[in-house]
Motif scaffolding. Structure first.
Motif, short mmCIF file in Angstrom:
data_model
loop_
_atom_site.label_atom_id
_atom_site.label_comp_id
_atom_site.label_asym_id
_atom_site.label_seq_id
_atom_site.Cartn_x
_atom_site.Cartn_y
_atom_site.Cartn_z
N ALA A 240 23.15 6.11 -16.25
CA ALA A 240 22.39 5.12 -15.54
C ALA A 240 20.96 5.72 -15.54
N GLU A 241 20.12 5.28 -16.26
CA GLU A 241 18.65 5.82 -16.40
C GLU A 241 17.81 4.89 -16.23
N ILE A 242 16.63 5.22 -16.26
CA ILE A 242 15.45 4.50 -16.20
C ILE A 242 14.42 4.94 -17.14
N ARG A 243 13.95 4.13 -18.22
CA ARG A 243 13.15 4.72 -19.09
C ARG A 243 11.74 3.70 -19.52
N HIS A 244 10.83 4.10 -19.68
CA HIS A 244 9.49 3.33 -19.96
C HIS A 244 10.04 2.71 -21.36
N TYR A 245 9.49 1.54 -21.64
CA TYR A 245 10.07 0.51 -22.72
C TYR A 245 8.90 -0.06 -23.62
#
Length: 280
Positions: A240-245
């Motif tokens: 469950a992660e947040i990444r720049h896209y």
């Protein structure tokens, strides 16, 4: 609609379509409404639409579901006939890989996290088969669903790096009425698991609300994602992660275009989902 099973046959047809734009939708079959939305967009933008149905063994790891992956070519063909798709390319494994393959396409940096971390070699298999299909089909446009946003990023990078003459068209996620992202693997879910699977969408909606309320700390929000997923007793979290896209880099603060991505096993079924947000 014509069904093509050999590379040579399609190349003969393709040589006669030089002045027509070709829209291509690669799939592994067992189609659902999400797939059909890709074909609908292709029909709006292309003179000729071709879809492929091929379960690619290269992208399945040890103990993954290649042998049991749902297949129903007759059903898929009927659906595509009803949509007036022009061609279906449905090769055998032997046609695509007549001998053990010695060349793999490996996209670095953006394949080493998220699904790439838990499925080693998966994106090498994806990039390799997609490049093979692009070489065979020679489309002008290719359509991919954003449910696998990492896959879209990988394919875009490959096309850019290798100067592949095709325009990639990312298409939005289609969902069931309760928010569950449409997927061929949803058929694996029991009735109880199907109910529990909505935890992915609920968690993404919670995260979106937190960001809209002003939360910008990545670590804090990721901890919140894990807490939300605990509300389902059947959920076993892969990530469950947040990444720049689309570069998929990790940032301390949530800014720019970000991907909130989940991979969760509900029972034995691994489900992925995401939302992409533009943060000003």
């Amino acid at each position: 609609m014509k069904i093509i099973t050999s590379i040579a046959e399609w190349r003969s047809i393709r040589s006669q379509l030089r002045n027509r734009s070709i829209g291509f939708v690669p799939t592994m079959g067992y189609l659902h409404a999400g797939h059909l939305s890709l074909f609908q967009q292709a029909k709006q933008e292309s003179d000729i639409v071709i879809g492929s149905i091929f379960v690619n063994p290269l992208q399945f790891g040890v103990n993954e579901d290649f042998s049991t992956y749902p297949r129903d070519l007759e059903r898929d063909v009927k659906w595509l006939e009803e949509m007036d798709v022009d061609y279906v390319f449905a090769p055998s494994v032997e046609e695509m890989y007549p001998s053990p393959i010695s060349t793999l396409v490996s996209v670095k940096n953006i394949t080493e996290m998220l699904c790439g971390a838990s499925r080693p070699g998966h994106f090498d298999g994806v990039a390799t088969v997609v490049l093979k299909l692009f070489q065979i089909i020679q489309p002008d446009f290719a359509y991919f669903g954003l449910k696998d946003a990492q896959q879209v990023a990988v394919i875009n990078q490959m096309v850019y790096d290798l100067n592949v003459p095709v325009q990639i068209r990312p298409c939005p996620i289609l969902r069931e009425k309760d928010g569950l992202a449409m997927s061929s693997r949803n058929v694996y879910l029991s009735a109880e698991e199907r109910d529990e699977a909505t935890i992915l969408y609920k968690t993404l909606q919670w995260a979106k609300e937190q960001i809209e309320a002003g939360l910008r700390d990545t670590e804090r929000l990721e901890k919140g994602l894990l807490e939300q997923l605990k509300n389902s007793p059947l959920a076993n979290v892969d990530y469950a992660e947040i990444r720049h896209y689309p570069d998929l880099q990790k940032k301390k603060q949530i800014e720019g275009q970000v991907l909130i991505a989940l991979a969760v096993r509900i029972g034995k079924t691994r489900l992925i989902d995401n939302v992409i947000l533009e943060i000003k």
